[in-house]
Design a protein around this motif. Structure first.
Motif, mmCIF file in Angstrom:
data_model
loop_
_atom_site.group_PDB
_atom_site.id
_atom_site.type_symbol
_atom_site.label_atom_id
_atom_site.label_comp_id
_atom_site.label_asym_id
_atom_site.label_seq_id
_atom_site.Cartn_x
_atom_site.Cartn_y
_atom_site.Cartn_z
ATOM 1 N N LEU A 158 32.327 42.991 29.912
ATOM 2 C CA LEU A 158 31.678 44.348 29.330
ATOM 3 C C LEU A 158 30.292 44.773 29.128
ATOM 4 C CD1 LEU A 158 34.006 43.120 25.937
ATOM 5 C CD2 LEU A 158 34.491 44.317 27.962
ATOM 6 N N LEU A 159 29.788 43.969 29.760
ATOM 7 C CA LEU A 159 28.507 44.794 29.937
ATOM 8 C C LEU A 159 28.252 45.450 31.464
ATOM 9 C CD1 LEU A 159 24.958 42.760 29.207
ATOM 10 C CD2 LEU A 159 25.270 43.410 31.426
ATOM 11 N N ALA A 160 29.251 44.950 33.080
ATOM 12 C CA ALA A 160 29.198 45.737 33.702
ATOM 13 C C ALA A 160 29.553 46.929 33.057
ATOM 14 C CB ALA A 160 29.914 44.666 34.453
ATOM 15 N N GLY A 161 31.038 47.066 32.530
ATOM 16 C CA GLY A 161 31.237 47.783 32.313
ATOM 17 C C GLY A 161 30.439 49.160 31.512
ATOM 18 N N THR A 162 30.401 48.545 30.492
ATOM 19 C CA THR A 162 29.046 49.541 29.712
ATOM 20 C C THR A 162 28.218 50.120 30.606
ATOM 21 O OG1 THR A 162 29.485 47.905 27.973
ATOM 22 C CG2 THR A 162 27.902 49.997 27.767
ATOM 23 N N VAL A 163 27.956 49.825 31.623
ATOM 24 C CA VAL A 163 26.442 49.659 32.451
ATOM 25 C C VAL A 163 26.874 50.990 33.661
ATOM 26 C CG1 VAL A 163 24.986 49.466 34.289
ATOM 27 C CG2 VAL A 163 25.029 47.939 32.141
ATOM 28 N N TRP A 164 28.530 50.260 33.776
ATOM 29 C CA TRP A 164 29.290 52.100 34.935
ATOM 30 C C TRP A 164 29.073 52.811 34.225
ATOM 31 C CZ3 TRP A 164 30.537 52.068 39.630
ATOM 32 C CH2 TRP A 164 31.487 52.682 39.982
ATOM 33 N N LEU A 165 30.227 52.839 32.776
ATOM 34 C CA LEU A 165 29.727 53.904 32.240
ATOM 35 C C LEU A 165 29.340 54.711 32.121
ATOM 36 C CD1 LEU A 165 32.849 52.849 29.516
ATOM 37 C CD2 LEU A 165 33.890 54.175 32.122
ATOM 38 N N ALA A 166 28.058 54.274 32.321
ATOM 39 C CA ALA A 166 26.681 54.936 31.629
ATOM 40 C C ALA A 166 25.893 56.009 33.277
ATOM 41 C CB ALA A 166 25.311 54.413 31.268
ATOM 42 N N LEU A 167 25.945 54.625 34.228
ATOM 43 C CA LEU A 167 25.517 55.474 35.189
ATOM 44 C C LEU A 167 26.474 56.041 36.690
ATOM 45 C CD1 LEU A 167 23.286 52.046 36.300
ATOM 46 C CD2 LEU A 167 22.196 54.323 34.462
ATOM 47 N N ARG B 269 23.457 52.259 41.567
ATOM 48 C CA ARG B 269 22.148 52.406 40.661
ATOM 49 C C ARG B 269 22.821 51.418 40.111
ATOM 50 N NH1 ARG B 269 21.969 57.475 37.670
ATOM 51 N NH2 ARG B 269 20.812 56.422 36.561
ATOM 52 N N VAL B 270 24.380 50.858 39.909
ATOM 53 C CA VAL B 270 25.246 50.069 38.982
ATOM 54 C C VAL B 270 24.784 48.643 39.436
ATOM 55 C CG1 VAL B 270 26.523 48.793 37.909
ATOM 56 C CG2 VAL B 270 26.907 51.017 37.930
ATOM 57 N N LEU B 271 24.396 48.793 40.728
ATOM 58 C CA LEU B 271 24.423 47.072 41.723
ATOM 59 C C LEU B 271 23.446 47.140 40.821
ATOM 60 C CD1 LEU B 271 24.940 45.139 43.037
ATOM 61 C CD2 LEU B 271 24.956 46.479 44.908
ATOM 62 N N ARG B 272 21.958 47.934 41.404
ATOM 63 C CA ARG B 272 20.249 47.776 40.898
ATOM 64 C C ARG B 272 20.408 46.958 39.770
ATOM 65 N NH1 ARG B 272 19.334 53.160 43.936
ATOM 66 N NH2 ARG B 272 18.675 53.603 42.106
ATOM 67 N N VAL B 273 20.470 47.817 38.857
ATOM 68 C CA VAL B 273 20.862 47.470 37.582
ATOM 69 C C VAL B 273 20.818 45.965 37.213
ATOM 70 C CG1 VAL B 273 21.061 47.717 35.104
ATOM 71 C CG2 VAL B 273 19.987 49.573 36.489
ATOM 72 N N LEU B 274 22.337 45.554 37.624
ATOM 73 C CA LEU B 274 23.392 44.012 37.198
ATOM 74 C C LEU B 274 22.373 42.910 38.444
ATOM 75 C CD1 LEU B 274 26.371 45.567 37.279
ATOM 76 C CD2 LEU B 274 25.291 44.751 35.058
ATOM 77 N N ALA B 275 21.812 43.574 39.281
ATOM 78 C CA ALA B 275 21.915 42.355 40.345
ATOM 79 C C ALA B 275 20.299 41.522 39.745
ATOM 80 C CB ALA B 275 21.615 42.811 41.763
ATOM 81 N N PRO B 276 19.495 42.057 39.371
ATOM 82 C CA PRO B 276 18.488 41.795 38.854
ATOM 83 C C PRO B 276 18.809 40.519 37.558
ATOM 84 C CG PRO B 276 17.931 43.422 38.825
ATOM 85 C CD PRO B 276 18.809 43.799 39.285
ATOM 86 N N MET B 277 19.430 40.942 36.772
ATOM 87 C CA MET B 277 19.921 40.450 35.617
ATOM 88 C C MET B 277 20.699 38.666 36.232
ATOM 89 S SD MET B 277 22.403 41.452 32.300
ATOM 90 C CE MET B 277 23.765 41.521 33.692
ATOM 91 N N ALA B 278 21.491 39.170 36.778
ATOM 92 C CA ALA B 278 22.183 38.083 37.460
ATOM 93 C C ALA B 278 22.204 37.206 37.970
ATOM 94 C CB ALA B 278 23.762 39.032 37.924
ATOM 95 N N LEU B 279 21.041 37.885 38.735
ATOM 96 C CA LEU B 279 19.999 36.791 40.491
ATOM 97 C C LEU B 279 18.904 36.103 38.915
ATOM 98 C CD1 LEU B 279 19.147 35.196 42.832
ATOM 99 C CD2 LEU B 279 18.132 37.755 42.811
ATOM 100 N N SER B 280 18.771 36.295 37.998
ATOM 101 C CA SER B 280 17.453 35.859 36.935
ATOM 102 C C SER B 280 18.574 34.175 36.464
ATOM 103 C CB SER B 280 16.562 36.975 35.767
ATOM 104 O OG SER B 280 16.350 37.501 36.184
ATOM 105 N N THR B 281 19.239 34.673 36.464
ATOM 106 C CA THR B 281 19.945 33.860 35.547
ATOM 107 C C THR B 281 20.559 32.346 35.652
ATOM 108 O OG1 THR B 281 21.189 35.551 34.284
ATOM 109 C CG2 THR B 281 22.508 33.388 33.891
ATOM 110 N N LEU B 282 20.444 32.546 37.724
ATOM 111 C CA LEU B 282 21.138 32.032 38.548
ATOM 112 C C LEU B 282 19.604 30.846 38.123
ATOM 113 C CD1 LEU B 282 23.260 33.428 41.263
ATOM 114 C CD2 LEU B 282 24.121 31.450 39.525
ATOM 115 N N LEU B 283 18.483 31.938 38.649
ATOM 116 C CA LEU B 283 16.837 31.400 38.654
ATOM 117 C C LEU B 283 16.525 30.513 37.752
ATOM 118 C CD1 LEU B 283 15.314 34.068 40.659
ATOM 119 C CD2 LEU B 283 15.836 31.800 42.163
ATOM 120 N N ILE B 284 16.877 30.163 36.102
ATOM 121 C CA ILE B 284 16.608 30.348 35.087
ATOM 122 C C ILE B 284 17.723 28.966 35.374
ATOM 123 C CG2 ILE B 284 16.788 29.767 32.782
ATOM 124 C CD1 ILE B 284 16.948 32.883 32.660
ATOM 125 N N LEU B 285 18.821 28.905 35.664
ATOM 126 C CA LEU B 285 19.742 27.678 35.938
ATOM 127 C C LEU B 285 19.170 26.584 36.667
ATOM 128 C CD1 LEU B 285 23.310 29.118 35.265
ATOM 129 C CD2 LEU B 285 21.690 27.656 33.388
#
Length: 784
Positions: free
Chosen positions: A652-661, A666-682
């Motif tokens: 749902l979050l990815a869908g919301t960002v897609w509808l906005a951008l 641009r969608v990839l640039r916005v979502l990639a840091p968040m996804a990679l950060s989650t992997l790095l935290i784990l």
């Protein structure tokens, strides 16, 4: 009046009105808010019998109401006197349901109003009729007793109980592994500590009620010192779930006070340094306060009460809302009205708000009421904080006198960032390495043991286990359970099971057992014993025959005849009839009665072969329950639901960002840091040997929401150098304030707070760096 004066008056009126609304809302919530602390609100619906039992015991079971007390530091006689004084004093406190110290082996073991029922409760009549021969043998024994040192104990009972059935019951009802008795009270094996066992009125989850009970015990201990000699330096030690809950609550409040103080001072200094205006920190707190009160009000309206965890964790989650006014303040500049500044930011701001709210909205379908409360609190709080930042805050802020885009320091920093290479392949490599670490790092991935989340020191837990062993407490992991339609059905089942358990004890499968039917026989058994009692004429004839040639008057045993007549006509005893007696604690812990069913428990001591016991009792309808396994399965069940909610939230979050951008890059640039950060935290948590628990997962959502905001605003800045510098200023301030809050939480000694703080602090660092490197766009013109 000048326009400037009018605007000042308008701002002042709005500020006063806003503060007044917050004050009234806070007052109303303070009066009507019902705060609950039932941990079962944060557990999924139990499915197995063991899970049902675990949840019941966790919330309201007698095991959660028991406190273990130890008195030490004085001579045994003095400790016994203090124990007796405390027991007497505790009986006067409404917070205490029962206090026991072993001084119940005589007449007190069977309360006066229960004594006529002794032949219904005792198994004597199962094998021995109450006839002349039996009475003759017993009366001859009483003649010998009256000439022995036991005369003082026997004489008060003789007229009403010539067979001493009262003492037989008292002996039968002693705990299977009761501690030794010295000077009339319980002592440990060394004889150096007097022991007491207390049952509180408050349920185990009611920390306020447990705190009142602990205060009552401390008051009773102080009162017991009034008649003690000066050489008496007795110490009181408390253990048990309630004592731990009170200690944890006090410890958490102390830590939150210093953390909150440090946070407040740090935030004021950071915001003051960043904006050089004293009003900014104060005005920035208004949206956050509005969001917090709105979240509380929404939960109060939709639920019967607000859980304490919801309040504590909810205010942490809506800490995201502090970023909204910061972004607004950093984008203020001379020559542009505050309303125009916030209007330009609003599309990006509302996208971040909607994305975060959608992520938490998935909790509404988790099936866990605590998570539903958390979702409502967060969604309402973030929405109100964002709306107040959009429509109220700009009317209070005066136009800026300086533009963050003109900062030479920020310009140099941005030029340094621009010289860094764009990470593309490096991101894929980092993601692959993080996944490998997550998958192959040694150690357990998930933390299923709830006991490891407790902040109780291991030494205190070990001491609790020692006191339980001294008091003969049963195994806290294994027990047998039998379910039926009502208490009568399960008591009858317990009576059928008892001979089998006795054989297993003889075979060495277990050392001991205890069941409710030992104290309270079924109604059917009581009826059968009632029928075996002789009527008054027959009993009188048997008694007259037994008294021949004995030195007792013929009318000496009239109270005994009267008691038997009462027992013949009485209604059988039930669990409700035991309220306020020493039997209540024993029976209530082994007989759980619900509105539609009842469960009889069999506590076990020294279980050596669980498999053999389970196989032996299964044909009798009894089930061996492993509460440790039940708690772990309940945690796993909760985690599966939470992971499913997270997966839906990510989509749902990815869908919301897609509808906005509406642009794949641009969608990839916005979502990639968040996804990679989650992997790095784990990956970092796994490398550090941290076993992930439920609070890590919820914290990952918070970290992801922060990262999404950072990336969205860097994307919003586009290729305008001034906007890029303003965004950099805002994100740096947001990151530092959030990092301050959660870094302090990571220093906490409370495992839950430490898990939240460490996870979010790592998320802030990774999300800031990756959003800066990935989500930014190149500038098309130089900075002025």
């Amino acid at each position: 009046m000048t326009d400037a004066g009018t605007r000042t008056r308008s701002r002042l009126a709005l500020l006063v009105a806003w503060l007044l609304v917050l004050a009234v809302a806070g007052w109303l919530l303070g009066r009507g808010l019902k705060v609950e602390e039932d941990l079962r609100r944060f557990l999924p619906t139990p499915r197995t019998p063991a899970q049902v039992l675990l949840v019941d015991e966790l919330g309201e079971g007698p095991g959660s109401r028991v406190l273990l007390l130890a008195l030490s530091g004085a001579e045994p006689e003095a400790l016994a006197a203090r124990s007796q004084a405390m027991r007497g004093a505790l009986a006067t406190y409404t917070e205490i349901a029962l206090a026991a110290n072993g001084d119940s082996g005589g007449l007190d073991a069977v309360p006066v109003h229960l004594r006529p029922y002794r032949y219904l409760l005792s198994p004597t009549l199962d094998t021995q009729p109450l006839d002349a021969a039996f009475l003759r043998d017993e009366l001859e024994q009483r003649v010998q007793d009256l000439g022995s040192p036991a005369a003082d104990l026997v004489e008060p009972l003789l007229a009403s109980d010539p067979t001493l059935e009262t003492l037989r019951l008292a002996e039968r009802w002693q705990p299977a592994n009761a501690p030794q008795r010295r000077h009339g009270v319980w002592f440990d094996r060394d004889g150096s500590q007097a022991l007491l066992l207390v049952q509180t009125q408050a349920a185990g989850f009611d920390s306020a009620g447990q705190q009142a009970a602990v205060a009552a015990i401390q008051a009773a201990f102080r009162a017991s010192a009034q008649d003690a000699p000066e050489s008496d330096h007795a110490r009181l030690e408390m253990s048990g779930p309630g004592a731990f809950a009170v200690a944890i609550r006090d410890r958490t409040e102390r830590e939150m006070r210093w953390i909150g103080t440090a946070d407040t001072i740090g935030l004021l200094l950071l915001l003051g340094l960043a904006y050089r205006r004293w009003s900014i920190p104060l005005l920035g707190a208004l949206p956050l306060a509005s969001g917090g009160l709105a979240g509380l009000g929404a939960v109060a309206l939709l639920f019967d009460g607000v859980h304490g965890i919801t309040i504590a964790f909810g205010f942490t989650l809506i800490g995201v809302a502090q970023d909204y006014p910061i972004h607004f303040f950093s984008h203020l500049r001379p020559g542009q009205s505050p309303r125009a500044s916030v209007r330009a930011l609003w599309p990006t701001l509302v996208t971040g708000v909607l994305s975060t709210c959608i992520a938490y909205a998935t909790f509404l379908f988790s099936g866990v009421e605590g998570l539903k409360q958390l979702a409502v609190f967060t969604i309402a709080g973030l929405a109100v904080a964002a709306a107040s930042t959009r429509w109220l805050l700009p009317r209070l802020v005066t136009p800026a006198r300086r533009d963050p885009a003109h900062s030479l320091l920020l310009a140099r920093l941005w030029r340094g960032v621009e010289r860094l290479p764009r990470p593309r392949v490096a991101l894929a490599v980092i993601a692959a390495l993080a996944l490998a670490v997550i998958a192959f790092a040694p150690g357990t991935f998930w933390q299923n043991d709830l006991s490891k989340l407790t902040p109780v020191p291991p030494a205190d837990l070990a001491r609790d286990a020692q006191l339980r062993a001294e008091l003969g407490a049963p195994d806290v992991r294994f027990m047998l359970a039998m379910q039926g339609a009502d208490a009568e059905a399960v008591l009858q089942a317990s009576e059928r099971l008892a001979p089998m358990l006795a054989r297993l004890q003889e075979d060495g499968v277990l050392d001991g057992y205890d069941l409710a039917a030992r104290y309270l026989p079924s109604v059917a058994t009581q009826r059968a014993r009632q029928a075996a009692l002789p009527d008054t004429p027959e009993l009188q004839r048997s008694l007259d025959t037994a008294l021949l040639d004995l030195p007792f008057r013929g009318d000496a045993f009239a109270p005994f005849v009267e008691d038997v007549a009462i027992a013949r006509a009485a209604e059988p005893l039930t669990a409700n009839d035991l309220a306020g007696t020493p039997l209540e604690l024993a029976v209530s812990g082994l007989l759980l009665q619900g509105p539609e069913h009842a469960t009889a428990l069999v506590s076990l001591t020294g279980l050596h072969d669980p498999a053999a016991l389970a196989a032996a009792v299964a044909p009798a309808g009894a089930q061996l329950l492993d509460l440790k396994q039940a708690s772990e399965s309940l945690v796993a069940q909760w985690r599966v639901r939470l992971l499913a909610a997270l997966a839906v939230a990510a989509l749902l979050l990815a869908g919301t960002v897609w509808l906005a951008l509406r642009a794949p890059r641009r969608v990839l640039r916005v979502l990639a840091p968040m996804a990679l950060s989650t992997l790095l935290i784990l990956a970092v948590l796994r490398v550090m040997g941290v076993e992930l628990n439920l609070f890590h997962l919820v914290s990952l959502i918070l970290a992801a929401g922060l990262g999404l905001d950072y990336a969205l605003f860097f994307d919003h800045a586009g290729d305008d150098r001034d906007e890029q510098l303003r965004t950099l200023h805002a994100v740096i301030v947001c990151s530092l304030t959030t990092l301050l809050v959660f870094s302090l939480l990571a220093l906490s000694s409370i495992p839950v707070l430490r898990a939240i703080g460490g996870t979010v602090a790592l998320g802030v660092l990774f999300n800031f760096v990756l959003a800066l490197l990935v989500a930014r766009a190149p500038a098309s013109r130089p900075a002025p």
